[in-house]
Design an enzyme around this catalytic site. Structure first.
Site, PDB file in Angstrom:
ATOM      1  N   ARG A 173       0.848  -1.184   0.000  1.00 19.93           N
ATOM      2  CA  ARG A 173       0.000   0.000   0.000  1.00 19.93           C
ATOM      3  C   ARG A 173       0.883   1.231   0.000  1.00 19.93           C
ATOM      4  NH1 ARG A 173      -4.161  -0.508   3.747  1.00 19.93           N
ATOM      5  NH2 ARG A 173      -3.382   0.787   5.451  1.00 19.93           N
TER       6      ARG A 173
ATOM      7  N   TYR B  83      17.540  24.914  -1.224  1.00 22.87           N
ATOM      8  CA  TYR B  83      16.142  25.182  -1.551  1.00 22.87           C
ATOM      9  C   TYR B  83      15.434  25.781  -0.330  1.00 22.87           C
ATOM     10  CZ  TYR B  83      11.272  24.097  -2.621  1.00 22.87           C
ATOM     11  OH  TYR B  83       9.927  24.176  -2.836  1.00 22.87           O
TER      12      TYR B  83
ATOM     13  N   ASP C 225      20.795  16.589  -2.408  1.00 25.96           N
ATOM     14  CA  ASP C 225      19.612  16.876  -3.218  1.00 25.96           C
ATOM     15  C   ASP C 225      20.095  17.038  -4.659  1.00 25.96           C
ATOM     16  OD1 ASP C 225      17.539  18.147  -4.613  1.00 25.96           O
ATOM     17  OD2 ASP C 225      16.767  19.109  -2.802  1.00 25.96           O
TER      18      ASP C 225
ATOM     19  N   LYS D  24      10.171  18.355 -10.401  1.00 22.32           N
ATOM     20  CA  LYS D  24      10.945  19.186 -11.321  1.00 22.32           C
ATOM     21  C   LYS D  24      11.315  18.389 -12.564  1.00 22.32           C
ATOM     22  CE  LYS D  24      10.297  21.784  -7.820  1.00 22.32           C
ATOM     23  NZ  LYS D  24      11.247  21.984  -6.750  1.00 22.32           N
TER      24      LYS D  24
HETATM   25  C1  LIG Z   1      11.228  21.944  -5.411  1.00 20.12           C
HETATM   26  C2  LIG Z   1      12.403  21.480  -4.691  1.00 20.12           C
HETATM   27  C3  LIG Z   1      12.284  20.733  -3.516  1.00 20.12           C
HETATM   28  C4  LIG Z   1      10.929  20.414  -2.901  1.00 20.12           C
HETATM   29  O1  LIG Z   1      10.206  19.537  -3.702  1.00 20.12           O
HETATM   30  P1  LIG Z   1       8.598  19.459  -3.757  1.00 20.12           P
HETATM   31  O2  LIG Z   1       8.361  18.362  -4.736  1.00 20.12           O
HETATM   32  O3  LIG Z   1       8.093  20.789  -4.221  1.00 20.12           O
HETATM   33  O4  LIG Z   1       8.140  19.115  -2.372  1.00 20.12           O
HETATM   34  C5  LIG Z   1      13.448  20.295  -2.928  1.00 20.12           C
HETATM   35  N1  LIG Z   1      14.662  20.592  -3.423  1.00 20.12           N
HETATM   36  C6  LIG Z   1      14.821  21.306  -4.539  1.00 20.12           C
HETATM   37  C7  LIG Z   1      16.190  21.601  -5.053  1.00 20.12           C
HETATM   38  C8  LIG Z   1      13.697  21.790  -5.210  1.00 20.12           C
HETATM   39  O5  LIG Z   1      13.860  22.517  -6.321  1.00 20.12           O
END
Ligand SMILES: *Cc1c(COP(=O)(O)O)cnc(C)c1O
Length: 382
Positions: free
Chosen positions: A47, A101, A173, A198
């Site tokens: 799930r 971010y 990230d 993104k």
């Molecule tokens: C947009 C973004 C996030 C957050 O993601 P969401 O899908 O909007 O929760 C995190 N890190 C970076 C670099 C981003 O551009």
């Protein structure tokens, strides 16, 4: 998929859900949230996070990021918060890159305190400063490269070496670079997080997130994720799978466009500065060449005072003045007014984010058309 296929082939085929009934060419959607439990292990209880569509798409992301395991989330913030809170426990300390971010920065500042987790923001390229912050309680180094919005890079190899020396975990990230242009795991980073909203989604119509790491490190993240519940609907998981089939094609074109536009802007006397790791004038261009296989679709530039940023945005016809990034359409925004509006004025100043700074997310259009749109907007003002 066992063979060492190329990027486009992986994007199209890795983690397909086989249609055993009709032999269709694409993955069927399995929308069930209730499955037979006889004989199933507790960990396989489907799930949250492990429905057929989620589990298979996770394989595509893991393959692209060169990791053993992947996990799909309902948003980038769900992925980032679950991953961070699975690594950090009460009494721990985390070292965070100072340019990240805005939402992640806000999460750290607003939420970590209530979990009794301490944090420090620092320039991760200042290794002495990083070392001086490490204590017995430090657990994690958190970073973004290239960063938002000034496209600053962190040296992945150096920072992961430093972390290993102090027995710290590293989390990166990789939203801006995408696994097409950068695989942080290859440089020793432990955990990769994504806003799939993104580039992975790529069409400005999905909110999703992902984590990629080893099987061992994924286990506590999965347990935490189940408690927090940020899983993605299967219909949206399917849309993300469809979008990712063209990830390499899109990102190649976006990177190509960003380079052409950055070079154009770099030659204009109404532009004070261009921030793009692909151009020679970027102070970390050599590092970019070392750790990135392409320079990505994101760039920022600071306009001269005679072109007020707000007036410039108002004159654009093709480029959309909207939030978010990574879509097939070119978009632009003022970080002061949007992504970094939660920061204080002094925090923005310290990072070099001025009101004249604009962040451009290059789409897949013909770059000449984007440049012409910029030209006509400037022409209206001067
Ligand atoms: C947009 C973004 C996030 C957050 O993601 P969401 O899908 O909007 O929760 C995190 N890190 C970076 C670099 C981003 O551009």
């Amino acid at each position: 998929m066992k063979k060492n296929y190329g990027l486009n082939t992986i994007c199209v085929h890795e983690g397909e859900v086989e249609d055993k009934i009709y032999k269709g060419a694409v993955s069927p959607i399995f929308p069930a949230t209730a499955y037979a439990y006889h004989g199933a292990e507790e960990s396989a209880y489907p799930r949250y996070f492990n429905t057929p569509n989620q589990a298979n798409l996770a394989k595509k992301i893991a393959k692209l990021e060169h990791t053993e395991a992947g996990l799909i989330f309902g948003s980038g913030m769900a992925a980032i918060s679950s991953a961070m809170l699975s690594v950090l426990k009460s009494g721990d300390h985390v070292i965070v890159q100072n340019q990240i971010y805005g939402g992640t920065r806000n999460f750290i500042k607003k939420e970590l305190e209530s979990f009794n987790v301490e944090y420090d923001f620092v320039d991760l390229n200042n290794f002495d400063a990083v070392k001086s912050l490490v204590t017995d309680h430090t657990k994690l180094i958190y970073l973004e490269t290239p960063s938002n919005p000034l496209l600053e890079l962190v040296d992945l190899k150096q920072i992961s070496n430093l972390a290993k020396k102090f027995n710290l975990l590293t989390m990166a990230d990789n939203t801006f670079a995408t696994p097409i242009n950068q695989r942080p795991i290859d440089f020793g980073i432990d955990i990769v997080v994504h806003s799939a909203t993104k580039y992975l989604g790529g069409h400005s119509d999905i909110t999703a997130g992902a984590v990629a790491t080893t099987k061992k490190l994924m286990q506590p993240i999965l347990l935490k994720a189940r408690n927090f519940g940020g899983s993605l609907a299967d219909q949206t998981t399917w849309l993300l799978e469809r979008s990712m089939k063209t990830l390499n094609l899109r990102v190649q074109q976006q990177s190509h466009n960003a380079m052409a536009i950055a070079e154009y802007l770099n030659q204009q006397d109404w532009v004070k500065q261009v921030f793009y790791p692909g151009i020679k004038t970027h102070h970390q261009h050599e590092l970019a060449k070392m750790q990135m296989s392409g320079f990505g679709g994101m760039l920022s530039f600071e306009l001269d005072q005679e072109i007020p940023a707000i007036s410039f945005l108002g004159e654009l016809k093709l480029i959309k003045d909207v939030l978010s990034l990574g879509g097939v359409e070119t978009t632009i925004l003022s970080p002061t007014k949007t992504s970094h509006s939660l920061l204080s004025e002094s925090e923005r100043q310290a990072q070099g984010i001025t009101t004249q700074l604009l962040r451009l997310s290059c789409g897949i259009e013909n770059h000449e058309d984007i440049i012409n749109d910029i030209k006509q907007a400037v022409g209206k003002i001067t």
